[in-house]
Write a protein that holds these residues in place. Structure first.
Motif, mmCIF file in Angstrom:
data_model
loop_
_atom_site.group_PDB
_atom_site.id
_atom_site.type_symbol
_atom_site.label_atom_id
_atom_site.label_comp_id
_atom_site.label_asym_id
_atom_site.label_seq_id
_atom_site.Cartn_x
_atom_site.Cartn_y
_atom_site.Cartn_z
ATOM 1 N N ILE A 170 0.828 -1.207 0.000
ATOM 2 C CA ILE A 170 0.000 0.000 0.000
ATOM 3 C C ILE A 170 0.860 1.253 0.000
ATOM 4 N N GLU A 171 1.852 1.291 0.868
ATOM 5 C CA GLU A 171 2.649 2.511 0.977
ATOM 6 C C GLU A 171 3.534 2.715 -0.244
ATOM 7 N N GLY A 172 3.899 1.633 -0.915
ATOM 8 C CA GLY A 172 4.630 1.783 -2.167
ATOM 9 C C GLY A 172 3.776 2.450 -3.229
ATOM 10 N N GLU A 173 2.507 2.037 -3.305
ATOM 11 C CA GLU A 173 1.588 2.655 -4.257
ATOM 12 C C GLU A 173 1.270 4.090 -3.856
ATOM 13 N N ALA A 174 1.089 4.309 -2.550
ATOM 14 C CA ALA A 174 0.725 5.644 -2.072
ATOM 15 C C ALA A 174 1.859 6.641 -2.257
ATOM 16 N N GLU A 175 3.093 6.170 -2.150
ATOM 17 C CA GLU A 175 4.238 7.070 -2.307
ATOM 18 C C GLU A 175 4.214 7.746 -3.668
ATOM 19 N N LYS A 176 3.822 7.002 -4.683
ATOM 20 C CA LYS A 176 3.730 7.584 -6.023
ATOM 21 C C LYS A 176 2.578 8.589 -6.081
ATOM 22 N N PHE A 177 1.458 8.236 -5.455
ATOM 23 C CA PHE A 177 0.277 9.095 -5.502
ATOM 24 C C PHE A 177 0.520 10.414 -4.783
ATOM 25 N N TYR A 178 1.213 10.348 -3.641
ATOM 26 C CA TYR A 178 1.419 11.549 -2.833
ATOM 27 C C TYR A 178 2.761 12.232 -3.116
ATOM 28 N N ALA A 179 3.383 11.885 -4.218
ATOM 29 C CA ALA A 179 4.685 12.465 -4.549
ATOM 30 C C ALA A 179 4.552 13.837 -5.190
ATOM 31 N N THR A 180 3.386 14.451 -5.066
ATOM 32 C CA THR A 180 3.134 15.739 -5.712
ATOM 33 C C THR A 180 3.230 16.900 -4.737
ATOM 34 N N GLY A 181 3.834 16.668 -3.568
ATOM 35 C CA GLY A 181 4.026 17.741 -2.605
ATOM 36 C C GLY A 181 2.819 18.031 -1.745
ATOM 37 N N ARG A 182 1.854 17.114 -1.678
ATOM 38 C CA ARG A 182 0.687 17.333 -0.824
ATOM 39 C C ARG A 182 1.110 17.340 0.639
ATOM 40 N N GLN A 183 0.387 18.093 1.443
ATOM 41 C CA GLN A 183 0.717 18.158 2.862
ATOM 42 C C GLN A 183 0.428 16.816 3.521
ATOM 43 N N ALA A 184 1.214 16.505 4.539
ATOM 44 C CA ALA A 184 1.133 15.180 5.156
ATOM 45 C C ALA A 184 -0.263 14.862 5.663
ATOM 46 N N GLU A 185 -0.963 15.862 6.226
ATOM 47 C CA GLU A 185 -2.263 15.557 6.812
ATOM 48 C C GLU A 185 -3.325 15.286 5.751
ATOM 49 N N SER A 186 -3.030 15.613 4.484
ATOM 50 C CA SER A 186 -3.999 15.330 3.433
ATOM 51 C C SER A 186 -3.888 13.902 2.937
ATOM 52 N N ALA A 187 -2.854 13.189 3.375
ATOM 53 C CA ALA A 187 -2.638 11.830 2.899
ATOM 54 C C ALA A 187 -3.439 10.831 3.728
ATOM 55 N N LEU A 188 -3.918 9.805 3.064
ATOM 56 C CA LEU A 188 -4.512 8.664 3.753
ATOM 57 C C LEU A 188 -3.371 7.813 4.293
ATOM 58 N N ARG A 189 -3.504 7.363 5.533
ATOM 59 C CA ARG A 189 -2.407 6.655 6.184
ATOM 60 C C ARG A 189 -2.757 5.196 6.434
ATOM 61 N N VAL A 190 -1.746 4.441 6.810
ATOM 62 C CA VAL A 190 -1.931 3.044 7.199
ATOM 63 C C VAL A 190 -1.709 2.930 8.703
ATOM 64 N N GLY A 191 -2.621 2.255 9.381
ATOM 65 C CA GLY A 191 -2.473 1.992 10.805
ATOM 66 C C GLY A 191 -2.590 0.502 11.074
ATOM 67 N N PHE A 192 -2.593 0.143 12.353
ATOM 68 C CA PHE A 192 -2.708 -1.257 12.750
ATOM 69 C C PHE A 192 -3.984 -1.460 13.564
ATOM 70 N N SER A 193 -4.533 -2.673 13.468
ATOM 71 C CA SER A 193 -5.726 -2.997 14.242
ATOM 72 C C SER A 193 -5.660 -4.426 14.766
ATOM 73 N N PRO A 194 -4.967 -4.638 15.906
ATOM 74 C CA PRO A 194 -5.115 -5.930 16.580
ATOM 75 C C PRO A 194 -6.593 -6.099 16.924
ATOM 76 N N HIS A 195 -7.177 -7.227 16.554
ATOM 77 C CA HIS A 195 -8.633 -7.312 16.470
ATOM 78 C C HIS A 195 -9.344 -7.064 17.794
ATOM 79 N N ALA A 196 -9.111 -7.909 18.790
ATOM 80 C CA ALA A 196 -9.792 -7.790 20.084
ATOM 81 C C ALA A 196 -9.083 -8.696 21.080
ATOM 82 N N PRO A 197 -9.177 -8.408 22.375
ATOM 83 C CA PRO A 197 -8.484 -9.246 23.361
ATOM 84 C C PRO A 197 -8.952 -10.696 23.387
ATOM 85 N N TYR A 198 -10.164 -10.977 22.928
ATOM 86 C CA TYR A 198 -10.616 -12.367 22.927
ATOM 87 C C TYR A 198 -10.112 -13.141 21.706
ATOM 88 N N SER A 199 -9.471 -12.440 20.756
ATOM 89 C CA SER A 199 -9.004 -13.103 19.539
ATOM 90 C C SER A 199 -7.532 -12.845 19.242
#
Length: 431
Positions: A170-199
């Protein structure tokens, strides 16, 4: 100037104060000037390349959907009501066994629904990151949080390796998309989601959250969603254990922790990375429907973000949501829709309306903050960024009143979305 927008009512993203007869001037995706009083020589003509003029409308920060599962959108209207939690999980597992083209088509449609309903940012939980390109193409900001799960702690490394492979793609593809000098907060980011404590094992939580802190990512997780979760997490018994055994999923020696999942999560598993000096707003706890014992004390100590999903909460028939108690902790409360597998739409106005109906004594302005600026806080979106929604005001709206009175009128009269401004550009327009 890129855009000049005139409106009768405006809620300032910085102060959440109501201002009357306002002209907003937008350049480079930011609100660069706010003219209160609404009149300039010659009107809007010539002020900007594009103009919007609304005599009876409220402009406010765009909605932030702080929890959704866009890759379950193909299950909209497919699951019956009245299911137990584990029955619902069974239906979702079976419902994922459809062609990816069907999943993607529904996901694309869901992204269109988000934008049309005034949502400018999301925190989406995704199994494979399929929502990233669809959200990015529409200019919707926020985070796609990749799901990691597995109750066997010895397999935590392998689980994170799977997530890392998706991150690299994802970030490899996004790097090309956001290589136009857009401000960091305008970019869609990747985060993590450990599902739940029961799983998800403590080891996998520590992998994911430690990485998130070190890399400046959002980490979101479901927690204390059901009483069945509380039972399983404490003593390893009940419907969730039956679910594991029915699905022939090894429990890897899981015997329970004799305390609530919120306390174990904050006081034990994630404690090395949590600050007591400042809020931990990038740790996003979804649901927290059933805090028990010292949970509220720990939430007050660490002040994470918490997401309430009112209509999904009602779908599962949960006990009354502890909204007042959670607000009292000082945590950063947000609103989300959850998925279309447990909700009828992705419209945040409907979510606010449901929360207001369930908690009639709550300040309506607080509910709108939960759906807007509180989510922006998690995503580091500044108050001058021009992510805005234009809502039609009913004739019954007070001509001059507090924000709460105007917002209440919006809910009572089902205000339409006139336009959506995303990063300073008109992304959707009905009028």
């Amino acid at each position: 100037m890129d855009l000049a927008l005139r409106c009768s009512h405006y809620i300032d993203p910085a102060s959440f104060e109501l201002k009357r007869d306002v002209i907003l001037l937008v350049s480079g995706g930011r609100i660069v000037e706010t003219i209160v009083g609404g009149e300039v020589s010659g009107g809007l003509k010539g002020l900007a390349e594009e103009t919007l003029d609304y005599e009876a409308a409220l402009v406010m920060p765009g909605f932030v959907n702080a929890h959704c599962h866009l890759d379950l959108s193909h299950l909209s209207g497919q699951l019956p009501t009245g299911l137990s939690f584990t029955e619902w999980i069974d239906c979702v597992i079976e419902g994922r066994k459809v062609p990816q083209t069907q999943v993607q088509a529904a996901l694309e449609s869901a992204c269109d629904q988000l934008l049309a309903a005034g949502t400018t940012s999301v925190m989406d939980v995704s199994v494979d990151g399929a929502s990233f390109a669809a959200l990015r193409a529409r200019g919707i900001t926020g985070a796609v949080c990749l799901e990691a799960l597995g109750i066997d702690g010895t397999k935590a490394d392998a689980a994170m390796e799977r997530v890392d492979a998706i991150v690299r793609r994802i970030e490899g593809e996004a790097e090309k998309f956001y290589a136009t000098g857009r401000q960091a907060e305008s970019a869609l980011r990747v985060g993590f989601s450990p599902h739940a404590p029961y799983s998800t094992s403590g080891e996998l939580y520590q992998h994911a959250f430690g990485r998130a802190v070190g890399e400046g990512r959002i980490c979101t997780t479901h927690v204390a969603e059901t009483l069945e979760e509380q039972q399983f997490f404490r003593i390893a018994q009940g419907p969730i254990r039956d679910f594991y055994e029915r699905r022939k999923i090894p429990l890897a020696g899981f015997e329970g922790f004799d305390q609530s999942p919120i306390t174990e999560l904050l006081w034990e598993w994630l404690a090395p990375w949590l600050s007591v000096e400042q809020p931990n707003s990038k740790l996003v706890l979804v649901h927290c429907n059933y805090p028990q014992g010292p949970d509220l004390e720990h939430l007050a100590r660490f002040r994470p973000s918490i997401v309430y999903c009112p209509r999904s909460h009602a779908y599962f028939g949960h006990q009354e949501y502890p909204l007042g108690d959670l607000l009292h902790t000082g945590a950063n409360l947000c609103l989300g829709t959850d998925s279309l597998a447990s909700n009828s739409s992705l419209a945040m106005l409907d979510e606010i309306r449901a929360a207001w109906a369930a908690h009639p004594g709550t300040d309506v302005a607080n509910l709108f903050k939960m759906a807007t600026i509180n989510g922006r806080r998690v995503l580091d979106i500044g108050p001058d960024r021009a992510d805005l929604v234009v809502l039609g005001l009913p004739a019954a709206a007070p001509p001059a009143a507090s924000p709460a009175a105007v917002l209440q009128a919006l809910l009572e009269h089902r205000a339409p979305v006139y336009a959506v401004i995303q990063g300073g550009r008109v992304a959707a327009r009905a009028i």
